[in-house]
Scaffold this active site. Structure first.
Site, PDB file in Angstrom:
ATOM      1  N   GLY A  87       3.264  14.539  -6.717  1.00  0.00           N
ATOM      2  CA  GLY A  87       3.579  13.999  -5.390  1.00  0.00           C
ATOM      3  C   GLY A  87       3.240  12.532  -5.282  1.00  0.00           C
ATOM      4  N   GLY A  89       1.156   9.995  -4.622  1.00  0.00           N
ATOM      5  CA  GLY A  89      -0.281   9.823  -4.400  1.00  0.00           C
ATOM      6  C   GLY A  89      -0.599   8.520  -3.699  1.00  0.00           C
ATOM      7  N   ASP A 122      -6.977   6.040  -6.072  1.00  0.00           N
ATOM      8  CA  ASP A 122      -7.335   5.221  -4.910  1.00  0.00           C
ATOM      9  C   ASP A 122      -6.139   4.925  -4.008  1.00  0.00           C
ATOM     10  OD1 ASP A 122      -5.905   3.492  -6.473  1.00  0.00           O
ATOM     11  OD2 ASP A 122      -7.488   1.990  -6.679  1.00  0.00           O
ATOM     12  N   GLY A 123      -4.954   5.360  -4.413  1.00  0.00           N
ATOM     13  CA  GLY A 123      -3.786   5.146  -3.562  1.00  0.00           C
ATOM     14  C   GLY A 123      -3.265   3.723  -3.586  1.00  0.00           C
ATOM     15  N   ARG A 180      13.297  13.894  -7.441  1.00  0.00           N
ATOM     16  CA  ARG A 180      13.153  13.897  -8.900  1.00  0.00           C
ATOM     17  C   ARG A 180      13.387  15.298  -9.435  1.00  0.00           C
ATOM     18  NH1 ARG A 180       8.847   9.751  -9.010  1.00  0.00           N
ATOM     19  NH2 ARG A 180       8.946   8.840  -6.939  1.00  0.00           N
ATOM     20  N   ASP A 251       8.895  14.067 -13.525  1.00  0.00           N
ATOM     21  CA  ASP A 251       8.649  13.482 -12.199  1.00  0.00           C
ATOM     22  C   ASP A 251       9.131  12.043 -12.143  1.00  0.00           C
ATOM     23  OD1 ASP A 251       6.343  13.490 -14.048  1.00  0.00           O
ATOM     24  OD2 ASP A 251       5.508  12.063 -12.622  1.00  0.00           O
TER      25      ASP A 251
HETATM   26  P1  AMP Z   1       3.069   7.616 -12.414  1.00  0.00           P
HETATM   27  O1  AMP Z   1       2.361   7.621 -13.739  1.00  0.00           O
HETATM   28  O2  AMP Z   1       3.015   6.288 -11.716  1.00  0.00           O
HETATM   29  O3  AMP Z   1       4.460   8.159 -12.499  1.00  0.00           O
HETATM   30  O4  AMP Z   1       2.228   8.579 -11.475  1.00  0.00           O
HETATM   31  C1  AMP Z   1       1.950   9.898 -11.771  1.00  0.00           C
HETATM   32  C2  AMP Z   1       1.296  10.549 -10.578  1.00  0.00           C
HETATM   33  O5  AMP Z   1       0.030   9.953 -10.304  1.00  0.00           O
HETATM   34  C3  AMP Z   1       2.079  10.449  -9.286  1.00  0.00           C
HETATM   35  O6  AMP Z   1       1.852  11.634  -8.576  1.00  0.00           O
HETATM   36  C4  AMP Z   1       1.449   9.251  -8.596  1.00  0.00           C
HETATM   37  O7  AMP Z   1       1.612   9.288  -7.199  1.00  0.00           O
HETATM   38  C5  AMP Z   1      -0.007   9.437  -8.978  1.00  0.00           C
HETATM   39  N1  AMP Z   1      -0.768   8.183  -8.985  1.00  0.00           N
HETATM   40  C6  AMP Z   1      -0.690   7.189  -9.905  1.00  0.00           C
HETATM   41  N2  AMP Z   1      -1.557   6.206  -9.612  1.00  0.00           N
HETATM   42  C7  AMP Z   1      -2.189   6.555  -8.485  1.00  0.00           C
HETATM   43  C8  AMP Z   1      -3.209   5.947  -7.661  1.00  0.00           C
HETATM   44  N3  AMP Z   1      -3.739   4.770  -7.970  1.00  0.00           N
HETATM   45  N4  AMP Z   1      -3.613   6.623  -6.569  1.00  0.00           N
HETATM   46  C9  AMP Z   1      -3.088   7.805  -6.251  1.00  0.00           C
HETATM   47  N5  AMP Z   1      -2.140   8.426  -6.964  1.00  0.00           N
HETATM   48  C10 AMP Z   1      -1.698   7.820  -8.065  1.00  0.00           C
HETATM   49 MG    MG Z   2       5.926   8.542 -11.350  1.00  0.00          MG
END
Ligand code: AMP
Ligand code: MG
Length: 493
Positions: A87, A89, A122-123, A180, A251
């Site tokens: 999801g 994040g 940390d979002g 996705r 995803d």
């Molecule tokens: P990604 O590798 O960017 O495709 O992210 C994989 C998952 O990790 C997704 O669900 C993102 O929303 C979550 N995510 C990545 N970085 C962060 C972050 N700094 N804070 C919260 N969720 C994150």
């Molecule tokens: Mg992603």
């Protein structure tokens, strides 16, 4: 200031998302704003507020009228392992708008605070990766490759902590939609057939309206085939510019057929099918040459989620899905041949073409030739044999390419088109400028470490016209020197 929102996703049932209000940041500053895209989306450029107010919107500090931000739920296979809940994040969909061409487009903020899906994250996003996505996604667009777009980048004025302290950023991303393969997996994993059906109908209405008339299981068989077609075409286009996505998890595979989630992606310089840049891709799962096979694998994951919609009888459903999936290699090959023929200036189809292309790639691999420049200099060779030297110097070992040139000229000759015409056509598909890793890294380092945006803006300007030779910009076309070369890229997220 924003165009009117037409909310769609946030009208789906609550279990599709979390309502989440972006968390304000202390000192937002506008770093980049894409006026061309804003115009296309229906922003009134004449009535834009000042930069401070714009920064407030694109940081999530101000919510545009009519937006109802939601963090989307999804699951996904990451490096082959299923994770039932991922999801958004750290992202929120503000809502959809109708662009000037009448198409619905998602507007999303990325880096806007930790949602329910943050799983301890940390979002937030560091400014470096935000600018990287901005630059590379816009470059992909000008290269003619379907992709999410970047509307704005904001520096938050706050620090984020990864291995070290880094300036934070927020990206405003625009997509045809953010659903996705992993979104389908989310509902399938929960045995939520109704959710799946709603999602499938949502996607058909949004992207595949030609299927709207179909009913019963055929509707979902056709959906699978349509998504597969777009993904096959997309990856063929990636292969044609030497793009390595780096994290082709389900995803990160959009059902719209757009390139999405730019992490450790990079463009190959010296041609080799096993090229990998991502620091986390130890096994080379997502290497350049594996991308077609991986996207086929991802389509099989999508197919699995659709089985219950295709036929209540599992065996029959599997048989129908397999009929579609088995066509992938042939569909991909056709898309790839179309890309490669155009790169070689060929307009007719001949039986020996796949071999001709394979032998060129073999020569490039043996000679460690730069992928982009090889094709660009071939354009010159189509016009005049005096250009051959410029091509041959790209190869450490020129014997193979020299004899290949003779074959290619014979093949071109059989089509009987004037050399200048062939060359002009080839120059519209073989870019001179791509976002080379070392240039991207240099631009980001200057922006993030020194607050100097000039290299970022200069690179962005060059990449806005990738097919046009730009006098004075010669160094942007060149591969990295040994000292400059970037072999590893990091998500840094
Ligand atoms: P990604 O590798 O960017 O495709 O992210 C994989 C998952 O990790 C997704 O669900 C993102 O929303 C979550 N995510 C990545 N970085 C962060 C972050 N700094 N804070 C919260 N969720 C994150
Ligand atoms: Mg992603």
């Amino acid at each position: 200031m924003f165009p009117e929102f037409r909310l769609r996703y946030s009208r789906l049932p609550e279990r599709f998302y979390q309502r989440f209000r972006p968390e304000p940041v202390s000192r937002p500053q506008l770093v980049a704003f894409n006026r061309t895209l804003a115009e296309e989306l229906g922003f009134d450029l004449a009535a834009l507020p000042d930069e401070a107010e714009l920064a407030g919107y694109f940081a999530g500090n101000r919510l545009p009228a009519g937006a109802e931000p939601v963090a989307q739920a999804y699951a996904g296979h990451q490096f082959g392992m299923f994770v039932p809940q991922l999801g958004d994040g750290r992202a929120v969909l503000l809502g959809e708008v109708v662009d000037r061409a009448g198409r619905l487009r998602d507007i999303q903020l990325k880096g806007s605070g930790p949602t329910r899906f943050a799983r301890g994250g940390d979002g937030r996003a560091p400014l470096g990766p935000v600018l990287r996505e901005y630059l590379v996604s816009e470059a992909m667009h000008t290269l003619g490759i379907p992709t999410t777009r970047s509307l704005a980048a904001v520096a938050t004025g706050e620090a984020v902590y990864r291995e070290r302290r880094l300036p934070g950023g927020v990206l405003t991303r625009v997509a045809a939609c953010h659903v996705r393969v992993g979104t389908f997996e989310y509902f399938a994993a929960r045995g939520d057939a109704e959710g799946l059906r709603l999602l499938a109908d949502f996607v058909i209405e949004r992207h595949y309206s030609q299927l709207a008339e179909l009913s019963g299981g055929e509707r979902f068989v056709a959906l699978l085939a349509a998504v597969q077609e777009r993904q096959a075409t997309l990856v063929a286009k990636w292969m044609g510019v030497g793009f390595v996505h780096g994290v082709m998890n389900t995803d990160n595979t959009a059902v719209s057929g757009e390139t999405i989630d730019y992490g450790p992606c990079a463009f190959m310089e010296a041609y080799h099918p096993r090229t990998v840049f991502s620091f986390i891709d130890h096994g080379g799962r997502y290497a350049y040459g594996n991308q077609p096979g991986i996207v086929m694998w991802n389509m099989a994951r999508l197919a699995e989620t659709l089985l219950p919609l295709i036929d209540p009888d599992d065996e029959r459903a599997v048989a129908r899905a397999m009929e579609v999936l088995e066509r992938f290699p042939e569909r991909y090959e056709a898309a790839w041949l179309e890309v490669m023929r155009a790169k070689l200036g060929l307009v007719q189809e001949q039986a020996g073409d796949p071999e001709l292309i394979a032998d060129l790639l073999q020569a490039m691999q043996g000679g460690r030739a730069d992928f982009t420049l090889t094709f660009r200099r071939l354009c010159d060779c189509a016009e005049s044999p005096t250009a051959d030297r410029g091509l041959l110097t790209l190869f450490e070992e020129p014997t193979a390419i020299a004899s290949w040139l003779t074959r290619w000229r014979q093949r071109l000759g059989a089509e009987g088109r004037a050399g200048s015409l062939v060359a002009a056509g080839m120059r519209t598909v073989n870019p001179l400028y791509i976002p080379r890793n070392h240039l991207v890294e240099q631009a980001l380092a200057a922006a993030v470490m020194e607050g100097d945006l000039a290299p970022f803006q200069a690179l962005h300007a060059v990449l806005a016209r990738p097919f046009t030779e730009q006098p004075g910009r010669e160094r942007y076309a060149l591969p990295a020197s040994d000292e400059e070369r970037v072999l590893r890229t990091f998500c840094g997220t």
